[in-house]
Write an enzyme that holds these catalytic residues in place. Structure first.
Site, PDB file in Angstrom:
ATOM      1  N   ASN A  10       6.309   1.606  -4.882  1.00 62.82           N
ATOM      2  CA  ASN A  10       5.938   1.746  -3.467  1.00 62.82           C
ATOM      3  C   ASN A  10       5.790   0.326  -2.905  1.00 62.82           C
ATOM      4  O   ASN A  10       4.812  -0.354  -3.192  1.00 62.82           O
ATOM      5  CB  ASN A  10       4.619   2.523  -3.385  1.00 62.82           C
ATOM      6  CG  ASN A  10       4.031   2.539  -1.989  1.00 62.82           C
ATOM      7  OD1 ASN A  10       4.698   2.183  -1.011  1.00 62.82           O
ATOM      8  ND2 ASN A  10       2.782   2.961  -1.878  1.00 62.82           N
ATOM      9  N   TRP A  11       6.780  -0.086  -2.116  1.00 57.13           N
ATOM     10  CA  TRP A  11       6.759  -1.472  -1.611  1.00 57.13           C
ATOM     11  C   TRP A  11       5.794  -1.661  -0.449  1.00 57.13           C
ATOM     12  O   TRP A  11       5.597  -2.774   0.015  1.00 57.13           O
ATOM     13  CB  TRP A  11       8.186  -1.893  -1.203  1.00 57.13           C
ATOM     14  CG  TRP A  11       9.040  -2.303  -2.364  1.00 57.13           C
ATOM     15  CD1 TRP A  11       8.717  -2.227  -3.683  1.00 57.13           C
ATOM     16  CD2 TRP A  11      10.361  -2.876  -2.309  1.00 57.13           C
ATOM     17  NE1 TRP A  11       9.743  -2.715  -4.461  1.00 57.13           N
ATOM     18  CE2 TRP A  11      10.766  -3.117  -3.636  1.00 57.13           C
ATOM     19  CE3 TRP A  11      11.235  -3.196  -1.273  1.00 57.13           C
ATOM     20  CZ2 TRP A  11      12.007  -3.678  -3.961  1.00 57.13           C
ATOM     21  CZ3 TRP A  11      12.477  -3.746  -1.593  1.00 57.13           C
ATOM     22  CH2 TRP A  11      12.855  -3.988  -2.914  1.00 57.13           C
ATOM     23  N   LYS A  12       5.224  -0.582   0.046  1.00 58.92           N
ATOM     24  CA  LYS A  12       4.287  -0.674   1.187  1.00 58.92           C
ATOM     25  C   LYS A  12       4.933  -1.497   2.315  1.00 58.92           C
ATOM     26  O   LYS A  12       6.137  -1.413   2.502  1.00 58.92           O
ATOM     27  CB  LYS A  12       2.948  -1.243   0.714  1.00 58.92           C
ATOM     28  CG  LYS A  12       2.406  -0.463  -0.491  1.00 58.92           C
ATOM     29  CD  LYS A  12       0.980  -0.762  -0.834  1.00 58.92           C
ATOM     30  CE  LYS A  12       0.548   0.118  -1.992  1.00 58.92           C
ATOM     31  NZ  LYS A  12      -0.864   0.000  -2.313  1.00 58.92           N
ATOM     32  N   HIS A  93      -0.681   9.083   1.176  1.00 55.99           N
ATOM     33  CA  HIS A  93      -1.226   7.891   0.510  1.00 55.99           C
ATOM     34  C   HIS A  93      -2.566   7.539   1.151  1.00 55.99           C
ATOM     35  O   HIS A  93      -2.746   7.717   2.358  1.00 55.99           O
ATOM     36  CB  HIS A  93      -0.237   6.730   0.652  1.00 55.99           C
ATOM     37  CG  HIS A  93      -0.592   5.575  -0.228  1.00 55.99           C
ATOM     38  ND1 HIS A  93      -1.600   4.702   0.085  1.00 55.99           N
ATOM     39  CD2 HIS A  93      -0.088   5.169  -1.416  1.00 55.99           C
ATOM     40  CE1 HIS A  93      -1.705   3.798  -0.883  1.00 55.99           C
ATOM     41  NE2 HIS A  93      -0.795   4.063  -1.805  1.00 55.99           N
ATOM     42  N   GLU A  95      -3.743   4.852   2.042  1.00 57.34           N
ATOM     43  CA  GLU A  95      -3.618   3.890   3.156  1.00 57.34           C
ATOM     44  C   GLU A  95      -3.190   4.588   4.446  1.00 57.34           C
ATOM     45  O   GLU A  95      -3.427   4.070   5.538  1.00 57.34           O
ATOM     46  CB  GLU A  95      -2.655   2.758   2.750  1.00 57.34           C
ATOM     47  CG  GLU A  95      -3.311   1.848   1.710  1.00 57.34           C
ATOM     48  CD  GLU A  95      -2.370   1.124   0.776  1.00 57.34           C
ATOM     49  OE1 GLU A  95      -1.160   1.064   1.049  1.00 57.34           O
ATOM     50  OE2 GLU A  95      -2.857   0.629  -0.260  1.00 57.34           O
ATOM     51  N   GLU A 165      -4.329   8.673  -7.347  1.00 55.44           N
ATOM     52  CA  GLU A 165      -4.573   7.248  -7.155  1.00 55.44           C
ATOM     53  C   GLU A 165      -6.018   7.023  -6.711  1.00 55.44           C
ATOM     54  O   GLU A 165      -6.324   7.139  -5.509  1.00 55.44           O
ATOM     55  CB  GLU A 165      -3.645   6.687  -6.077  1.00 55.44           C
ATOM     56  CG  GLU A 165      -2.172   6.856  -6.384  1.00 55.44           C
ATOM     57  CD  GLU A 165      -1.327   5.866  -5.588  1.00 55.44           C
ATOM     58  OE1 GLU A 165      -0.627   5.077  -6.211  1.00 55.44           O
ATOM     59  OE2 GLU A 165      -1.405   5.877  -4.338  1.00 55.44           O
ATOM     60  N   GLY A 171      -4.632  -1.838  -5.839  1.00 52.79           N
ATOM     61  CA  GLY A 171      -4.539  -3.248  -5.458  1.00 52.79           C
ATOM     62  C   GLY A 171      -5.724  -4.094  -5.895  1.00 52.79           C
ATOM     63  O   GLY A 171      -5.889  -5.220  -5.443  1.00 52.79           O
ATOM     64  N   SER A 211      -3.131  -0.103  -9.645  1.00 50.82           N
ATOM     65  CA  SER A 211      -3.105  -1.289 -10.511  1.00 50.82           C
ATOM     66  C   SER A 211      -2.386  -1.070 -11.845  1.00 50.82           C
ATOM     67  O   SER A 211      -2.785  -1.599 -12.883  1.00 50.82           O
ATOM     68  CB  SER A 211      -4.522  -1.819 -10.749  1.00 50.82           C
ATOM     69  OG  SER A 211      -5.088  -2.260  -9.524  1.00 50.82           O
ATOM     70  N   GLY A 232       2.405  -0.059  -6.920  1.00 51.44           N
ATOM     71  CA  GLY A 232       2.458  -0.853  -5.701  1.00 51.44           C
ATOM     72  C   GLY A 232       2.855  -2.287  -6.008  1.00 51.44           C
ATOM     73  O   GLY A 232       4.031  -2.616  -6.169  1.00 51.44           O
ATOM     74  N   GLY A 233       1.858  -3.159  -6.120  1.00 50.19           N
ATOM     75  CA  GLY A 233       2.097  -4.592  -6.273  1.00 50.19           C
ATOM     76  C   GLY A 233       3.100  -4.955  -7.360  1.00 50.19           C
ATOM     77  O   GLY A 233       3.958  -5.826  -7.149  1.00 50.19           O
TER      78      GLY A 233
HETATM   79  P1  PGA Z   1      -1.103  -0.919  -6.663  1.00 53.75           P
HETATM   80  O1  PGA Z   1      -0.786   0.218  -5.572  1.00 53.75           O
HETATM   81  O2  PGA Z   1      -0.198  -0.673  -7.843  1.00 53.75           O
HETATM   82  O3  PGA Z   1      -0.808  -2.221  -5.972  1.00 53.75           O
HETATM   83  O4  PGA Z   1      -2.550  -0.767  -7.038  1.00 53.75           O
HETATM   84  C1  PGA Z   1      -0.533   1.541  -5.950  1.00 53.75           C
HETATM   85  C2  PGA Z   1      -0.285   2.389  -4.737  1.00 53.75           C
HETATM   86  O5  PGA Z   1      -1.026   2.245  -3.751  1.00 53.75           O
HETATM   87  O6  PGA Z   1       0.628   3.236  -4.715  1.00 53.75           O
END
Ligand code: PGA
Length: 254
Positions: A10-12, A93, A95, A165, A171, A211, A232-233
Site C-alpha cells: 500500500n503506497w499510500k 483503511h 487512515e 491492522e 507506521g 509495521s 505500507g512503508g
Molecule cells: P505500515 O502501514 O506497514 O507502514 O505500518 C501498513 C498499512 O497502513 O497498510
C-alpha cells in the site's frame, strides 16, 4: 484448496512516475516467486502506469467511491479504477476511517460498489491502543468488521480479503505479538464463517498489517490464520518489499 499467501503493498500518498522502476522490479521478481500472490496499490495517479508495467503482480487502488457516477467532485468510482487497470481496492483503511470520517456503513456501501464492477476487495479493520489496553480489541474489531463487510458474497469469497491492522502498529515500528495476531485472526475467521458459511467464510484470506518488515515478516506470516500481509512503508522499495515476499516464499517451502 488454500489460496496462496497474499502480499500487498500500500503506497499510500507516495509515488510519482519516478517510482515505476520499483514497481517494475517487484513485478519481475514476482514472476519467479509464483508461490506467493503479490500486488501493489499505488495512488490513483499511477494505477494505469503500474498496470501497464505489470506482467505478474495485481494492481489496485486504495479507495473508491460508493457512488456510481455523477456530481462528486474529487471522488473516483469503482468502475473508473477498474477501467484504469485496477483489479482490487483497499477499503476501510484506518487512515480513511480516522482522517476522512468514513463510517462502517459507508465502507459497506463501497464494498458493494466494488463487487458490482468485478473488483477484488481488501477490507481493513483494527483497534486503537486505548481499545486494546481496555481489553476490548477483539470485540471492537469483530463489530467493526461485521458492519463493514458486504452482506452477501454470492460465491465471490476468493475476491474478498480482510486486513487486520492495529492502528497503533501502523507506521510506528511496533507490531502486535504473534499470539495476539493469531487470536484476533481466529476471531475474524469465526465472524467470516458465521456470516458466509464454512466454505466461503473459511477461504477468505486474512492479512496482517502494521509495521511488517523483512525481519519480522516470517514470524507474523507464520501465525495461525494469517494469509498474507498488507505492507505500507516497507513496500516503497523493491528491496524491502521483496524481502517480505521472500519470507512468505520461505514459509511455503518450510
Ligand atoms: P505500515 O502501514 O506497514 O507502514 O505500518 C501498513 C498499512 O497502513 O497498510
Amino acid at each position: 484448496m488454500a489460496l496462496r499467501p497474499y502480499i500487498v503493498g500500500n503506497w499510500k500518498m507516495n509515488g510519482t512516475r519516478s517510482m515505476l522502476a520499483e514497481a517494475r522490479a517487484i513485478d519481475r521478481s514476482a514472476q519467479r516467486l509464483m508461490k506467493v500472490e503479490v500486488a501493489l496499490a499505488p495512488p490513483f495517479t499511477l494505477i494505469h502506469a503500474v498496470h501497464k508495467e505489470a506482467e505478474q503482480i495485481g494492481v489496485g487502488a486504495q479507495d473508491c467511491s460508493a457512488e456510481l457516477d455523477g456530481a462528486f467532485t474529487g471522488d473516483v468510482s469503482a468502475a473508473m479504477i477498474a477501467d484504469a487497470g485496477a483489479k482490487f481496492v483497499i477499503l476501510g483503511h484506518s487512515e480513511r476511517r480516522q482522517g476522512h470520517g468514513e463510517s462502517d456503513a459507508l465502507i459497506r456501501a463501497k464494498t458493494e460498489a466494488a463487487l458490482a464492477v468485478g473488483l477484488k476487495l481488501i477490507v481493513c479493520c483494527g483497534e486503537t491502543e486505548q481499545t486494546r489496553d481496555a481489553g476490548q480489541a477483539e470485540q471492537f474489531v469483530v463489530d467493526q468488521l461485521a458492519a463493514s463487510l458486504p452482506e452477501l458474497l454470492d460465491g465471490a469469497s476468493e475476491r474478498l480479503s480482510v486486513a487486520y491492522e492495529p492502528i497503533w502498529a501502523i507506521g510506528t515500528g511496533r507490531t502486535a505479538s504473534v499470539a495476539d495476531v493469531a487470536a484476533m485472526h481466529r476471531a475474524i475467521r469465526a465472524l467470516l464463517v458465521d456470516r458466509y458459511g464454512d466454505e466461503e467464510g473459511g477461504s477468505v484470506r486474512i492479512l496482517y498489517g502494521g509495521s511488517v518488515k523483512p525481519d519480522n515478516a516470517r514470524d507474523l506470516l507464520g501465525a495461525d490464520e494469517v494469509g498474507g500481509a498488507l505492507v505500507g512503508g516497507a513496500s516503497l522499495t523493491a528491496e524491502s518489499f521483496l524481502g517480505i515476499v521472500m519470507a512468505a516464499v520461505d514459509l511455503q517451502d518450510a
